[in-house]
Design a protein around this motif. Sequence first.
Motif, PDB file in Angstrom:
ATOM      1  N   THR A  97      -0.851   0.226 -14.586  1.00 46.91           N
ATOM      2  CA  THR A  97      -0.233  -0.113 -15.877  1.00 46.91           C
ATOM      3  C   THR A  97       1.280  -0.131 -15.740  1.00 46.91           C
ATOM      4  OG1 THR A  97      -0.115   2.206 -16.570  1.00 46.91           O
ATOM      5  CG2 THR A  97      -2.096   0.982 -17.218  1.00 46.91           C
ATOM      6  N   GLY A  98       1.905  -0.805 -16.697  1.00 48.01           N
ATOM      7  CA  GLY A  98       3.352  -0.783 -16.840  1.00 48.01           C
ATOM      8  C   GLY A  98       4.127  -1.338 -15.658  1.00 48.01           C
ATOM      9  N   SER A  99       5.245  -0.656 -15.364  1.00 44.81           N
ATOM     10  CA  SER A  99       6.152  -1.140 -14.316  1.00 44.81           C
ATOM     11  C   SER A  99       5.537  -1.021 -12.928  1.00 44.81           C
ATOM     12  CB  SER A  99       7.475  -0.389 -14.380  1.00 44.81           C
ATOM     13  OG  SER A  99       7.270   0.992 -14.172  1.00 44.81           O
ATOM     14  N   ALA A 100       4.573  -0.153 -12.746  1.00 43.77           N
ATOM     15  CA  ALA A 100       3.907  -0.040 -11.443  1.00 43.77           C
ATOM     16  C   ALA A 100       3.200  -1.352 -11.094  1.00 43.77           C
ATOM     17  CB  ALA A 100       2.921   1.119 -11.447  1.00 43.77           C
ATOM     18  N   VAL A 101       2.602  -1.998 -12.088  1.00 46.82           N
ATOM     19  CA  VAL A 101       1.939  -3.290 -11.874  1.00 46.82           C
ATOM     20  C   VAL A 101       2.995  -4.338 -11.495  1.00 46.82           C
ATOM     21  CG1 VAL A 101       0.644  -5.150 -12.989  1.00 46.82           C
ATOM     22  CG2 VAL A 101       0.019  -2.775 -13.401  1.00 46.82           C
ATOM     23  N   GLY A 141       0.814  -1.212   0.000  1.00 46.68           N
ATOM     24  CA  GLY A 141       0.000   0.000   0.000  1.00 46.68           C
ATOM     25  C   GLY A 141       0.846   1.259   0.000  1.00 46.68           C
ATOM     26  N   ALA A 142       1.936   1.228   0.774  1.00 50.06           N
ATOM     27  CA  ALA A 142       2.834   2.391   0.827  1.00 50.06           C
ATOM     28  C   ALA A 142       3.488   2.616  -0.533  1.00 50.06           C
ATOM     29  CB  ALA A 142       3.887   2.190   1.913  1.00 50.06           C
ATOM     30  N   VAL A 143       3.868   1.549  -1.210  1.00 52.10           N
ATOM     31  CA  VAL A 143       4.498   1.668  -2.530  1.00 52.10           C
ATOM     32  C   VAL A 143       3.481   2.213  -3.531  1.00 52.10           C
ATOM     33  CG1 VAL A 143       5.427   0.344  -4.469  1.00 52.10           C
ATOM     34  CG2 VAL A 143       6.289  -0.052  -2.163  1.00 52.10           C
ATOM     35  N   ILE A 144       2.270   1.682  -3.507  1.00 51.67           N
ATOM     36  CA  ILE A 144       1.232   2.154  -4.429  1.00 51.67           C
ATOM     37  C   ILE A 144       0.962   3.639  -4.189  1.00 51.67           C
ATOM     38  CG2 ILE A 144      -1.226   1.965  -4.999  1.00 51.67           C
ATOM     39  CD1 ILE A 144      -0.945  -1.064  -4.493  1.00 51.67           C
ATOM     40  N   ALA A 145       0.884   4.009  -2.915  1.00 56.24           N
ATOM     41  CA  ALA A 145       0.642   5.421  -2.593  1.00 56.24           C
ATOM     42  C   ALA A 145       1.781   6.292  -3.085  1.00 56.24           C
ATOM     43  CB  ALA A 145       0.447   5.579  -1.086  1.00 56.24           C
ATOM     44  N   ALA A 146       3.029   5.817  -2.906  1.00 62.57           N
ATOM     45  CA  ALA A 146       4.186   6.605  -3.360  1.00 62.57           C
ATOM     46  C   ALA A 146       4.189   6.724  -4.883  1.00 62.57           C
ATOM     47  CB  ALA A 146       5.476   5.956  -2.870  1.00 62.57           C
ATOM     48  N   LEU A 147       3.856   5.625  -5.573  1.00 60.32           N
ATOM     49  CA  LEU A 147       3.811   5.672  -7.037  1.00 60.32           C
ATOM     50  C   LEU A 147       2.714   6.631  -7.507  1.00 60.32           C
ATOM     51  CD1 LEU A 147       4.287   1.882  -7.936  1.00 60.32           C
ATOM     52  CD2 LEU A 147       5.947   3.728  -8.243  1.00 60.32           C
ATOM     53  N   ALA A 148       1.563   6.533  -6.884  1.00 63.05           N
ATOM     54  CA  ALA A 148       0.454   7.405  -7.262  1.00 63.05           C
ATOM     55  C   ALA A 148       0.784   8.864  -6.971  1.00 63.05           C
ATOM     56  CB  ALA A 148      -0.819   6.984  -6.541  1.00 63.05           C
ATOM     57  N   ALA A 149       1.484   9.100  -5.854  1.00 61.67           N
ATOM     58  CA  ALA A 149       1.845  10.479  -5.496  1.00 61.67           C
ATOM     59  C   ALA A 149       2.845  11.061  -6.484  1.00 61.67           C
ATOM     60  CB  ALA A 149       2.414  10.507  -4.083  1.00 61.67           C
ATOM     61  N   SER A 150       3.624  10.189  -7.098  1.00 63.89           N
ATOM     62  CA  SER A 150       4.592  10.688  -8.084  1.00 63.89           C
ATOM     63  C   SER A 150       3.972  10.874  -9.460  1.00 63.89           C
ATOM     64  CB  SER A 150       5.805   9.758  -8.153  1.00 63.89           C
ATOM     65  OG  SER A 150       5.430   8.537  -8.751  1.00 63.89           O
TER      66      SER A 150
END
Length: 188
Positions: free
Chosen positions: A92-96, A77-86
């Motif tokens: 999609t892509g490397s985030a998945v 969840g923290a990684v997803i939040a950090a990716l979304a915040a950036s």
Amino acid sequence: MDPVTIAAISLGTTVLATGLTAYGQISAGQAQASQARYQAQVAANNAVIAQQNAAYAIQSGEARATDEAMKARQQQGAVIAALAASGMDVNTGSAVDIREGFRERGQLNVERTRNEAALRAYGYESQSTNFLADEALQQAAGRNARTAGFLKAGGTLLSGTGNVLGTKWNSLKVSGTPIGEDADLVGA
């Protein structure tokens, strides 16, 4: 003291010693049997404790696995939040790929934790099996000790009887007293 009195005392002492030895052998067999029964009960108790420890190991492992799963979800969840915040699209892509990597690592940690608990439980179950085998061995030892005590006592009684009869036989031969079936005919 006359020889007859000495012989009678000797025979009486031999009979008494034989009886006391036989009684002692029976008592020793009974004591060994009691000790073996006690050891068997200790082994049975230890087997129960080992089974309880196996159950506790599984329960503890499941609790730790749950903690690992929650920790993994928190990290994901923290990684997803950090990716979304950036500004990245997290679907999609490397985030998945990053999300999937965290999920897999979290699942691996959960499975490792469960496996460690299962191995600990297996160790306790093996220990329980060994205790149950020891219990059976101690029970057999108790039965054997009791039987051995009676057999030793029987052997002692037979040996003592043989000694008394042998002594009586020898004293009759030495004294010249007739021995055997024709004894009555000698005096006639």
